[in-house]
Enzyme design. Structure first.
Site, PDB file in Angstrom:
ATOM      1  N   LYS A 211     -17.334  13.025  40.514  1.00 58.22           N
ATOM      2  CA  LYS A 211     -17.105  12.527  39.157  1.00 58.22           C
ATOM      3  C   LYS A 211     -18.422  12.528  38.366  1.00 58.22           C
ATOM      4  CE  LYS A 211     -15.537   8.404  36.730  1.00 58.22           C
ATOM      5  NZ  LYS A 211     -14.898   7.103  36.799  1.00 58.22           N
ATOM      6  N   GLU A 217     -25.245  12.385  48.411  1.00 59.91           N
ATOM      7  CA  GLU A 217     -24.640  13.050  49.578  1.00 59.91           C
ATOM      8  C   GLU A 217     -24.002  14.371  49.165  1.00 59.91           C
ATOM      9  OE1 GLU A 217     -24.202   9.940  48.657  1.00 59.91           O
ATOM     10  OE2 GLU A 217     -24.268   8.564  50.374  1.00 59.91           O
ATOM     11  N   GLY A 273     -12.930   6.767  40.549  1.00 57.47           N
ATOM     12  CA  GLY A 273     -13.056   7.694  41.684  1.00 57.47           C
ATOM     13  C   GLY A 273     -11.936   7.520  42.697  1.00 57.47           C
ATOM     14  N   ARG A 274     -11.637   6.297  43.043  1.00 57.55           N
ATOM     15  CA  ARG A 274     -10.628   6.042  44.084  1.00 57.55           C
ATOM     16  C   ARG A 274      -9.195   6.194  43.562  1.00 57.55           C
ATOM     17  NH1 ARG A 274     -13.781   1.827  42.874  1.00 57.55           N
ATOM     18  NH2 ARG A 274     -12.922  -0.073  41.949  1.00 57.55           N
ATOM     19  N   GLU A 359     -12.628  -1.195  47.918  1.00 56.23           N
ATOM     20  CA  GLU A 359     -13.599  -0.968  46.843  1.00 56.23           C
ATOM     21  C   GLU A 359     -13.095  -1.623  45.551  1.00 56.23           C
ATOM     22  OE1 GLU A 359     -16.582   2.574  46.554  1.00 56.23           O
ATOM     23  OE2 GLU A 359     -14.906   3.120  45.274  1.00 56.23           O
ATOM     24  N   HIS A 390      -1.017   1.257  71.959  1.00 61.66           N
ATOM     25  CA  HIS A 390      -1.712   1.313  73.247  1.00 61.66           C
ATOM     26  C   HIS A 390      -3.181   0.958  73.101  1.00 61.66           C
ATOM     27  CE1 HIS A 390       1.714   2.904  75.445  1.00 61.66           C
ATOM     28  NE2 HIS A 390       2.030   3.440  74.281  1.00 61.66           N
ATOM     29  N   LYS A 514     -27.543   2.328  47.742  1.00 61.13           N
ATOM     30  CA  LYS A 514     -27.972   3.646  47.247  1.00 61.13           C
ATOM     31  C   LYS A 514     -29.432   3.599  46.811  1.00 61.13           C
ATOM     32  CE  LYS A 514     -23.601   5.092  45.064  1.00 61.13           C
ATOM     33  NZ  LYS A 514     -22.999   5.441  43.779  1.00 61.13           N
TER      34      LYS A 514
HETATM   35  O1  F6P Z   1     -19.287   4.819  46.577  1.00 64.86           O
HETATM   36  C1  F6P Z   1     -19.255   4.681  45.197  1.00 64.86           C
HETATM   37  C2  F6P Z   1     -18.577   5.811  44.531  1.00 64.86           C
HETATM   38  O2  F6P Z   1     -18.929   5.748  43.189  1.00 64.86           O
HETATM   39  C3  F6P Z   1     -17.058   5.805  44.678  1.00 64.86           C
HETATM   40  O3  F6P Z   1     -16.428   4.904  43.855  1.00 64.86           O
HETATM   41  C4  F6P Z   1     -16.754   7.226  44.360  1.00 64.86           C
HETATM   42  O4  F6P Z   1     -15.453   7.564  44.703  1.00 64.86           O
HETATM   43  C5  F6P Z   1     -17.810   7.902  45.189  1.00 64.86           C
HETATM   44  O5  F6P Z   1     -18.954   7.083  45.053  1.00 64.86           O
HETATM   45  C6  F6P Z   1     -18.132   9.310  44.815  1.00 64.86           C
HETATM   46  O6  F6P Z   1     -18.619   9.403  43.514  1.00 64.86           O
HETATM   47  P1  F6P Z   1     -18.678  10.779  42.744  1.00 64.86           P
HETATM   48  O7  F6P Z   1     -17.305  11.312  42.624  1.00 64.86           O
HETATM   49  O8  F6P Z   1     -19.291  10.464  41.421  1.00 64.86           O
HETATM   50  O9  F6P Z   1     -19.539  11.712  43.541  1.00 64.86           O
END
Ligand code: F6P
Length: 550
Positions: A211, A217, A273-274, A359, A390, A514
């Site tokens: 987003k 990452e 995002g979620r 979240e 199990h 972060k």
């Molecule tokens: O972990 C925080 C967060 O902002 C989530 O809410 C989001 O889904 C994720 O990181 C990834 O963010 P982006 O889509 O901006 O890479």
């Protein structure tokens, strides 16, 4: 109603009434509730679209439900719900609208943000995704060397990974089996390594899903993927356009990375995002299952959106599920909630719900920033049910904790199961029904004794029962049913956030980690002195460097 005009939740008369009712309910057992109401098994059920929802095994009576609904009224759940659907900026800490429901609205709908109808843009992006998906699926879209695409690698994390990764598993039987679709999220290089090591780069398309397009990452993995591709293909920068597309709200950063913005699929800041996998973030899924199935899934979402928006309180399924969670958290001190699917295809479903729920509702201040003194979101956990039986079901059956659970199952196995395996479905579902029965009704000491169990083992073999569960049963697991299930949980989470008076749509809690990670990295790589590093972390960093041979 303004958040600041609200009486504090635990000072509301409706809260006090529930507390009193809980006291009166005392140790009432589900056995008693069923004995006193022969119609309970069929009466405590709801129908939403294709979902049959049975809440008869919940520790509630008509009075509990009425009191919970009164709490929903006094906390203005419906007012906030209408504000969300209208496009009001209910995510107050980020000053944003919350409009994932617009992502699945029909073409002719009108939903405005800042005076502008967003529905045409939503459908324009869906159309662009459809056209692109068809090009990839038909082989018309070729890589740099002219080979058609056979492999799709989605690189993203959190909401830019969990949704499509989960839905791809759920809808496997609807996917093009000759396409390889993989999801890379972890900044641990092992994730990308395992995803690409056996792929032909000439046939591989990377979908960079972010987003913000700043998530460390994702950008790190995307950069490594680009290096891998260009090295393996011995190609120059111009190859990127054929092998990389972006899903983002941030065109500037996408261009900076080197992806042609013509190959960017857009979404908007009013999609959390979620809550985003039915936006452009679902592109990998759409390529796998095809645009028609994707649209069928969106229709499933929309069906439950409409149900949530219009169904009366007594028949409103997300409202009911949300209020049940409030009930157990506040008055039974339940700390967690298990989601136990009886479908192997739903193996990533609970992991997806963890982000959606935890979240959203893992908050400890209310919408005005005041500390809350009531429970908010639970720990959500679970894996496919038969495996859990199990492993950890022992604790649910005979442990000391209250763990409300949702059981999700299907009457029919998926269509393309090998014929020899179809018969196993009844055994799977026999377990499904047996478990909720055992959890609810248990086994009394008298019943154990009647089986001739020696007295010293009676306590060990007694099942107290009275463990609350909801059963969600559908005919089969289709794209539409998946959409219905996800929307059901999205709105459940919404209801709980509304009652608890928290902002379910921000996630400030992930920021500190972060920031610290960025600060600590030079200490690991260069041994730099990081100001403000606490004594424990300093010693651990030193040990890490020693073990790393630095
Ligand atoms: O972990 C925080 C967060 O902002 C989530 O809410 C989001 O889904 C994720 O990181 C990834 O963010 P982006 O889509 O901006 O890479």
């Amino acid at each position: 109603m303004n958040a600041s005009d609200r009486t504090r939740l635990n000072q509301m008369p409706e809260w006090a009434a529930l507390a009193k009712h809980r006291e009166q309910l005392g140790e009432t057992h589900l056995r008693d509730l069923f004995a006193s109401d022969p119609g309970r098994g069929t009466g405590y059920t709801l129908r939403v679209g294709d979902l049959h929802l049975d809440y008869s095994k919940q520790l509630v009576t008509d009075e509990t439900l009425a009191l919970l609904r009164e709490l929903a009224v006094s906390t203005d759940v419906f007012g906030l719900r209408d504000a969300m659907f209208r496009g009001d900026k209910i995510n107050t800490t980020e000053d944003r609208a919350v409009l994932h429901t617009a992502l699945r609205a029909p073409r002719e709908a009108v939903i405005e943000v800042d005076g502008q109808n967003v529905v045409p843009e939503v459908h324009a992006v869906l159309d662009k995704m459809s056209a692109f998906s068809e090009k990839v699926r038909s082989g018309e879209w070729t890589g740099h060397t002219g080979k058609p695409i056979k492999n799709i690698v989605n690189i993203g994390i959190g909401g830019s990974d969990l949704g499509p990764a989960m839905a791809y598993e759920v809808l496997r039987s609807f996917t093009r089996r000759d396409l390889t679709v993989r999801f890379v999220s972890n900044v641990d290089g092992a994730d990308l390594h395992e995803a690409v090591r056996d792929l032909d780069p000439a046939e591989t398309l990377f979908i960079i899903a972010s987003k913000t397009f700043t998530t460390i990452e994702t950008i790190t993995n995307a950069t490594s993927a680009r290096d891998w591709l260009l090295t393996e293909l011995r190609a120059g920068q111009d190859a990127v356009a054929k092998h990389f597309v972006a899903l983002s709200t941030n065109a500037e950063k996408v261009a900076e990375f080197g992806i042609d913005t013509a190959n960017m699929f857009e979404f908007w800041d009013w999609v959390g995002g979620r809550y985003s996998y039915d936006s452009a973030i679902g592109l990998s899924l759409m390529i796998a299952i095809g645009p028609d199935n994707f649209r069928e899934m969106l229709d499933g979402f929309h069906l439950v959106d409409e149900h949530f928006r219009t169904a009366p309180a007594e028949a409103n399924a997300p409202l009911l599920l949300g209020l049940l969670g409030v009930w157990y958290g506040a008055f039974f001190d339940a700390q967690s909630h298990a989601v136990l699917p009886y479908s192997h295809y739903l193996s990533k479903f609970t992991a997806y719900l963890q982000q959606l729920d935890m979240e959203s509702n893992g908050k400890s201040v209310d919408r005005d920033g005041n500390p809350v003194d009531w429970q908010t979101g639970p720990v959500v956990w679970g894996t496919p049910g038969t495996n859990g039986q199990h492993a950890y079901y022992q604790l649910i059956h005979q442990g000391t904790k209250v763990i409300p659970a949702d059981f999700i199952g299907f009457a029919k196995p998926v269509d393309d199961l090998l014929p020899g395996l179809v018969a196993q479905h009844d055994l799977l579902m026999a377990n499904f029904f047996a478990q909720t029965q055992a959890l609810a009704f248990g086994k009394t000491p008298e019943e154990v004794r009647a089986e001739g169990v020696p007295e010293e083992l009676v306590a060990h073999k007694t099942f107290q029962g009275n463990h609350p569960t909801t059963t969600i049963l559908a005919s089969e697991l289709t794209p539409s049913v998946l959409g219905q299930l996800i929307a059901l949980y999205e709105h459940k989470v919404f209801v709980q956030g509304a009652v608890w008076n928290i902002d379910s749509f921000d996630q400030w809690g992930v920021e500190l980690g972060k920031v610290l990670a960025k600060r600590v990295e030079p200490a690991l790589t260069e041994g730099a002195d990081v100001p403000g590093l606490d004594a424990s972390s300093k010693a651990l960093v030193a040990k890490y460097r020693e073990l790393r041979g630095r």
